[in-house]
Design a protein around this motif. Structure first.
Motif, PDB file in Angstrom:
ATOM      1  N   GLY A 175       0.785  -1.226   0.000  1.00  0.00           N
ATOM      2  CA  GLY A 175       0.000   0.000   0.000  1.00  0.00           C
ATOM      3  C   GLY A 175       0.814   1.271   0.000  1.00  0.00           C
ATOM      4  O   GLY A 175       0.472   2.224   0.705  1.00  0.00           O
ATOM      5  N   GLY A 176       1.909   1.304  -0.746  1.00  0.00           N
ATOM      6  CA  GLY A 176       2.709   2.514  -0.827  1.00  0.00           C
ATOM      7  C   GLY A 176       3.569   2.785   0.384  1.00  0.00           C
ATOM      8  O   GLY A 176       4.070   3.904   0.546  1.00  0.00           O
ATOM      9  N   ARG A 177       3.770   1.789   1.255  1.00  0.00           N
ATOM     10  CA  ARG A 177       4.626   1.952   2.432  1.00  0.00           C
ATOM     11  C   ARG A 177       5.579   0.763   2.513  1.00  0.00           C
ATOM     12  O   ARG A 177       5.227  -0.358   2.133  1.00  0.00           O
ATOM     13  N   ALA A 178       6.770   1.036   2.999  1.00  0.00           N
ATOM     14  CA  ALA A 178       7.787  -0.007   3.130  1.00  0.00           C
ATOM     15  C   ALA A 178       8.063  -0.269   4.602  1.00  0.00           C
ATOM     16  O   ALA A 178       8.241   0.668   5.386  1.00  0.00           O
ATOM     17  N   ARG A 179       8.070  -1.533   4.956  1.00  0.00           N
ATOM     18  CA  ARG A 179       8.439  -1.956   6.311  1.00  0.00           C
ATOM     19  C   ARG A 179       9.768  -2.690   6.233  1.00  0.00           C
ATOM     20  O   ARG A 179       9.928  -3.626   5.441  1.00  0.00           O
ATOM     21  N   VAL A 180      10.726  -2.238   7.034  1.00  0.00           N
ATOM     22  CA  VAL A 180      12.047  -2.872   7.087  1.00  0.00           C
ATOM     23  C   VAL A 180      12.057  -3.781   8.311  1.00  0.00           C
ATOM     24  O   VAL A 180      11.976  -3.310   9.451  1.00  0.00           O
ATOM     25  N   LEU A 181      12.147  -5.097   8.056  1.00  0.00           N
ATOM     26  CA  LEU A 181      11.937  -6.091   9.104  1.00  0.00           C
ATOM     27  C   LEU A 181      13.189  -6.921   9.357  1.00  0.00           C
ATOM     28  O   LEU A 181      14.013  -7.138   8.458  1.00  0.00           O
ATOM     29  N   ARG A 182      13.284  -7.423  10.589  1.00  0.00           N
ATOM     30  CA  ARG A 182      14.320  -8.382  10.948  1.00  0.00           C
ATOM     31  C   ARG A 182      13.933  -9.770  10.451  1.00  0.00           C
ATOM     32  O   ARG A 182      12.841  -9.996   9.928  1.00  0.00           O
ATOM     33  N   ARG A 183      14.802 -10.706  10.678  1.00  0.00           N
ATOM     34  CA  ARG A 183      14.542 -12.086  10.276  1.00  0.00           C
ATOM     35  C   ARG A 183      13.296 -12.642  10.954  1.00  0.00           C
ATOM     36  O   ARG A 183      12.541 -13.416  10.366  1.00  0.00           O
ATOM     37  N   ASP A 184      13.048 -12.206  12.219  1.00  0.00           N
ATOM     38  CA  ASP A 184      11.885 -12.717  12.945  1.00  0.00           C
ATOM     39  C   ASP A 184      10.610 -11.942  12.648  1.00  0.00           C
ATOM     40  O   ASP A 184       9.570 -12.192  13.252  1.00  0.00           O
ATOM     41  N   GLY A 185      10.677 -10.963  11.751  1.00  0.00           N
ATOM     42  CA  GLY A 185       9.497 -10.198  11.375  1.00  0.00           C
ATOM     43  C   GLY A 185       9.272  -8.938  12.176  1.00  0.00           C
ATOM     44  O   GLY A 185       8.360  -8.162  11.858  1.00  0.00           O
ATOM     45  N   SER A 186      10.082  -8.668  13.197  1.00  0.00           N
ATOM     46  CA  SER A 186       9.926  -7.439  13.976  1.00  0.00           C
ATOM     47  C   SER A 186      10.531  -6.271  13.200  1.00  0.00           C
ATOM     48  O   SER A 186      11.491  -6.439  12.450  1.00  0.00           O
ATOM     49  N   PRO A 187       9.976  -5.052  13.359  1.00  0.00           N
ATOM     50  CA  PRO A 187      10.447  -3.914  12.553  1.00  0.00           C
ATOM     51  C   PRO A 187      11.722  -3.294  13.123  1.00  0.00           C
ATOM     52  O   PRO A 187      11.904  -3.198  14.335  1.00  0.00           O
ATOM     53  N   TYR A 188      12.594  -2.878  12.227  1.00  0.00           N
ATOM     54  CA  TYR A 188      13.752  -2.087  12.628  1.00  0.00           C
ATOM     55  C   TYR A 188      13.342  -0.651  12.918  1.00  0.00           C
ATOM     56  O   TYR A 188      13.783  -0.054  13.908  1.00  0.00           O
ATOM     57  N   VAL A 189      12.529  -0.078  12.030  1.00  0.00           N
ATOM     58  CA  VAL A 189      12.108   1.314  12.122  1.00  0.00           C
ATOM     59  C   VAL A 189      10.623   1.384  11.790  1.00  0.00           C
ATOM     60  O   VAL A 189      10.058   0.435  11.238  1.00  0.00           O
ATOM     61  N   PRO A 190       9.943   2.482  12.116  1.00  0.00           N
ATOM     62  CA  PRO A 190       8.541   2.623  11.719  1.00  0.00           C
ATOM     63  C   PRO A 190       8.394   2.558  10.197  1.00  0.00           C
ATOM     64  O   PRO A 190       9.345   2.826   9.453  1.00  0.00           O
ATOM     65  N   PRO A 191       7.215   2.184   9.684  1.00  0.00           N
ATOM     66  CA  PRO A 191       7.007   2.098   8.238  1.00  0.00           C
ATOM     67  C   PRO A 191       7.353   3.410   7.547  1.00  0.00           C
ATOM     68  O   PRO A 191       7.134   4.504   8.071  1.00  0.00           O
ATOM     69  N   LEU A 192       7.892   3.291   6.336  1.00  0.00           N
ATOM     70  CA  LEU A 192       8.318   4.446   5.557  1.00  0.00           C
ATOM     71  C   LEU A 192       7.439   4.584   4.325  1.00  0.00           C
ATOM     72  O   LEU A 192       7.128   3.587   3.662  1.00  0.00           O
ATOM     73  N   PRO A 193       7.042   5.818   3.976  1.00  0.00           N
ATOM     74  CA  PRO A 193       6.291   6.006   2.737  1.00  0.00           C
ATOM     75  C   PRO A 193       7.175   5.686   1.542  1.00  0.00           C
ATOM     76  O   PRO A 193       8.397   5.863   1.589  1.00  0.00           O
ATOM     77  N   LEU A 194       6.556   5.226   0.461  1.00  0.00           N
ATOM     78  CA  LEU A 194       7.314   4.863  -0.725  1.00  0.00           C
ATOM     79  C   LEU A 194       6.513   5.284  -1.950  1.00  0.00           C
ATOM     80  O   LEU A 194       5.861   4.467  -2.596  1.00  0.00           O
ATOM     81  N   ALA A 195       6.524   6.584  -2.240  1.00  0.00           N
ATOM     82  CA  ALA A 195       5.741   7.094  -3.356  1.00  0.00           C
ATOM     83  C   ALA A 195       6.545   8.000  -4.270  1.00  0.00           C
ATOM     84  O   ALA A 195       6.154   8.201  -5.414  1.00  0.00           O
ATOM     85  N   THR A 196       7.662   8.550  -3.812  1.00  0.00           N
ATOM     86  CA  THR A 196       8.419   9.514  -4.605  1.00  0.00           C
ATOM     87  C   THR A 196       9.893   9.132  -4.613  1.00  0.00           C
ATOM     88  O   THR A 196      10.327   8.234  -3.879  1.00  0.00           O
ATOM     89  N   ASP A 197      10.653   9.839  -5.437  1.00  0.00           N
ATOM     90  CA  ASP A 197      12.098   9.634  -5.449  1.00  0.00           C
ATOM     91  C   ASP A 197      12.705   9.887  -4.072  1.00  0.00           C
ATOM     92  O   ASP A 197      13.600   9.177  -3.627  1.00  0.00           O
ATOM     93  N   ALA A 198      12.219  10.943  -3.402  1.00  0.00           N
ATOM     94  CA  ALA A 198      12.741  11.256  -2.073  1.00  0.00           C
ATOM     95  C   ALA A 198      12.465  10.111  -1.107  1.00  0.00           C
ATOM     96  O   ALA A 198      13.303   9.783  -0.262  1.00  0.00           O
TER      97      ALA A 198
END
Length: 644
Positions: free
Chosen positions: A408-431
């Protein structure tokens, strides 16, 4: 116009009772003055003290009266060439501030000027806004010098009447950062030599460090920083003698070490420096950085000029420039552009979206396309990252795994166990894509610092990190729990206070730096920036001041709240540059890249850690194989602060 106020002190003739005449110190002063006037024509205001005029009182008055005239934008420079000495630290205050167990002093013509007193005077000269630099060409050893043919060590054993009173220091709060930058001819425990050299004025005797530093200053490009000048002087010293290692302090990035010596604004420090060492061209990083072999390791100088590694030593890498020839005696900033290390594995879970690793957009932005084009996910081109397929053998074998899940236009960066490293990040623009790439490379860099390992090392376990509650700081250190963490608890709304000490239980003096890391992926060396600790001696983080373990503002103090920190101790036989151990916390808003601006993934590798070179045969005080590489070790202590 920025003025350079220089106090130049050289002592050849000491009283007969000291039996310690030298021959090169007046030549050092003359050479320094000539180099300064050539580098800053019309801007140098010099006062010279030589031989009988160079009393301790005259040096102090010269710092206060002459260097003290320097104002904002000016440079105040002390250059001392003569003998150094040291004496045992006896008082509790001295033992707290001197982890080697020895106090050091310059030897003026009538006696010692303790380094703590000198530091206070130099910091006072900086209160008017001047840039204050001290160049000390003397040794701080207690007579344990190893004479070399043609070279004389500048060291004096202390006379009984020289015992100075302990220097006063306010210990009621955190120590202030140094207001000056120091370029020392040798590290604690080493001699500094003088010997015959070929100078612009012809053959004469000079201090090896003074000769190398003035030569570097004469040859340097305008605006060369203190760090760059010392890098070339370090190589120059090692081309002339063994067993003398120049020192830069403080070496933190962005500070006085990264300002031009004689005026100008601070510059961003280069991760690595290419210079001409005694064995040919070398880059000041090695196995302690994580480099494992010459093959596949490549550096790049400005203009895309390649430098390929041939031999990786413990703290430097011998290299061969390809297709170009650097000027002899020059220093070049280089970046690590290829690694022999395995990168972190990245699994992209994009529900059918296509990865663009290695792609380029029509506008030429490397490693990324517009995130909205065809649902593609930008993975930066970086030696730190390697995309692998989900469920593959590469994923299973990866030491560090980053799973990027796009929904849904957001990226989640996860560990091997599925827990997040950081809060979800938007992914819609070059920035947004640039921000995701920055997040991935920062995570890898942070983990490389925290998990730094030397494998089997003879230095492992020689220095212990001990964490104690502040109110029982003379008692037994806290022990890790079953999860390997030292747990500390809030008492109501009050955060826990601890003291952290580094205890050297080994038989040799060792250089130590303590890197603090937090769970917001920041790192720094403020606790213990790097210093030698003598055998059986103890170094104290923050000079013995309490370390307050506070929950970040985003985590209210309520039952169940917690924060994690790590203390990575790096122990080595010689100093390492701590620039790569500084990493700002991950703040996605602060690190946002302007929309439409091209973004280039970092290409400088595992760690941007630079260590000064170490020539064959330089054993210093260590009973190591004289022809073997320097040794190092690393260990990490985990802390968890909780609210019960």
């Amino acid at each position: 116009m920025e003025t350079v106020y220089a106090l130049l002190v050289g002592i050849n003739e000491y009283p007969a009772a000291m039996r310690a005449g030298l021959r090169g110190c007046l030549n050092d002063v003359a050479g320094a003055r000539a180099a300064l006037e050539a580098a800053a024509p019309g801007r140098v205001r010099a006062r010279v003290l030589t031989d009988g005029a160079a009393t301790a009182a005259a040096v102090e008055e010269g710092i206060l009266g002459h260097l003290g005239r320097a104002g904002a934008g000016d440079t105040a420079l002390l250059w001392f060439s003569g003998h150094g000495t040291e004496y045992p630290a006896l008082t509790p205050q001295e033992l707290l501030l001197e982890p080697t167990g020895r106090c050091q002093a310059l030897v003026c013509v009538d006696g010692p000027l303790p380094d703590k007193r000198l530091g206070t005077l130099l910091d006072g000269a900086a209160t008017g806004g001047a840039r204050v630099v001290a160049v000390l060409d003397c040794c701080f050893s207690g007579g344990a010098s190893r004479a070399e043919e043609g070279a004389v060590a500048r060291v004096l054993a202390p006379l009984p009447q020289w015992r100075p009173a302990a220097g006063a220091r306010d210990l009621s709060g955190p120590a202030r950062p140094a207001g000056h930058v120091l370029l020392a001819a040798s590290r604690i425990g080493q001699p500094s030599y003088e010997r015959p050299v070929e100078s612009p004025e012809g053959p004469r005797i000079q201090g090896v460090f003074s000769y190398a530093l003035t030569r570097a200053l004469r040859r340097a490009a305008p605006g060369a920083t203190v760090r760059e000048l010392l890098a070339e002087a370090d190589a120059g010293v090692r081309r002339l003698v063994a067993g003398q290692q120049p020192v830069l302090f403080p070496a933190e990035p962005g500070g006085p070490a990264d300002r031009p010596l004689l005026g100008g604004t601070a510059r961003r420090p280069s991760p690595y420096l290419l210079r001409e060492g005694p064995e040919g061209w070398e880059v000041d990083c090695g196995r302690v950085h994580g480099l494992t072999g010459g093959a596949g390791t490549e550096f790049t100088a400005s203009g895309g000029r390649p430098v390929r590694a041939t031999t990786v030593r413990a703290d430097r890498t011998l290299v061969a420039p390809e297709g170009w020839t650097p000027d002899p005696g020059s220093v070049h900033a280089v970046a690590l552009s290829a690694l022999a290390l395995p990168p972190a594995a990245v699994v992209l879970d994009t529900e059918g979206a296509e990865s663009t690793e290695g792609a380029e957009s029509a506008e030429g932005a490397e490693g990324t396309e517009r995130a909205e084009d065809a649902g593609r996910v930008p993975l930066p081109v970086s030696p730190l990252l390697r995309e692998v397929a989900a469920g593959s053998a590469e994923e299973a074998a990866a030491g560090l795994l980053l799973r990027v899940e796009v929904r849904g236009g957001r990226a989640r960066v996860l560990r091997r166990d599925g827990s997040p490293y950081v809060p979800p990040l938007p992914l819609a623009t070059d920035a947004d894509g640039a921000r995701l790439g920055d997040c991935l490379t920062r995570l890898v860099h942070w983990h490389r610092i925290r998990d730094l390992s030397s494998g089997l090392s003879p230095l492992s376990g020689h220095v212990r990190v001990e964490v104690l509650p502040w109110h029982t700081r003379d008692g037994e250190p806290l022990r890790p729990d079953g999860n390997g963490e030292v747990v500390l608890s809030y008492a109501g709304a009050r955060e826990p206070w601890v003291t952290v000490r580094l205890r050297n239980t080994g038989p040799r003096p060792l250089w130590c730096v303590l890197v603090s890391l937090d769970d917001r992926f920041g790192a720094g060396t403020d606790l213990f920036p790097g210093e030698f600790i003598g055998p059986g001696m103890t170094g104290h983080a923050l000079d013995g001041q309490p370390l307050r373990l506070v929950l970040p503002a985003s985590r209210p103090v309520r039952p169940g709240a917690s924060v994690r920190d790590w203390l990575t101790l790096v122990v080595a036989e010689g100093e390492l540059n701590t620039v790569p151990f500084h990493l700002s916390r991950w703040e996605p808003d602060a690190d946002a890249v302007r929309a439409g601006a091209p973004w280039r993934a970092p290409a400088d590798g595992l760690l941007r850690l630079a260590g000064p070179g170490r020539p064959p045969g330089d054993r210093d005080l260590l009973p190591a194989d004289p022809f073997g590489p320097g040794q190092w070790a690393a260990s990490t202590t985990a802390l968890r602060t909780v609210v019960p």
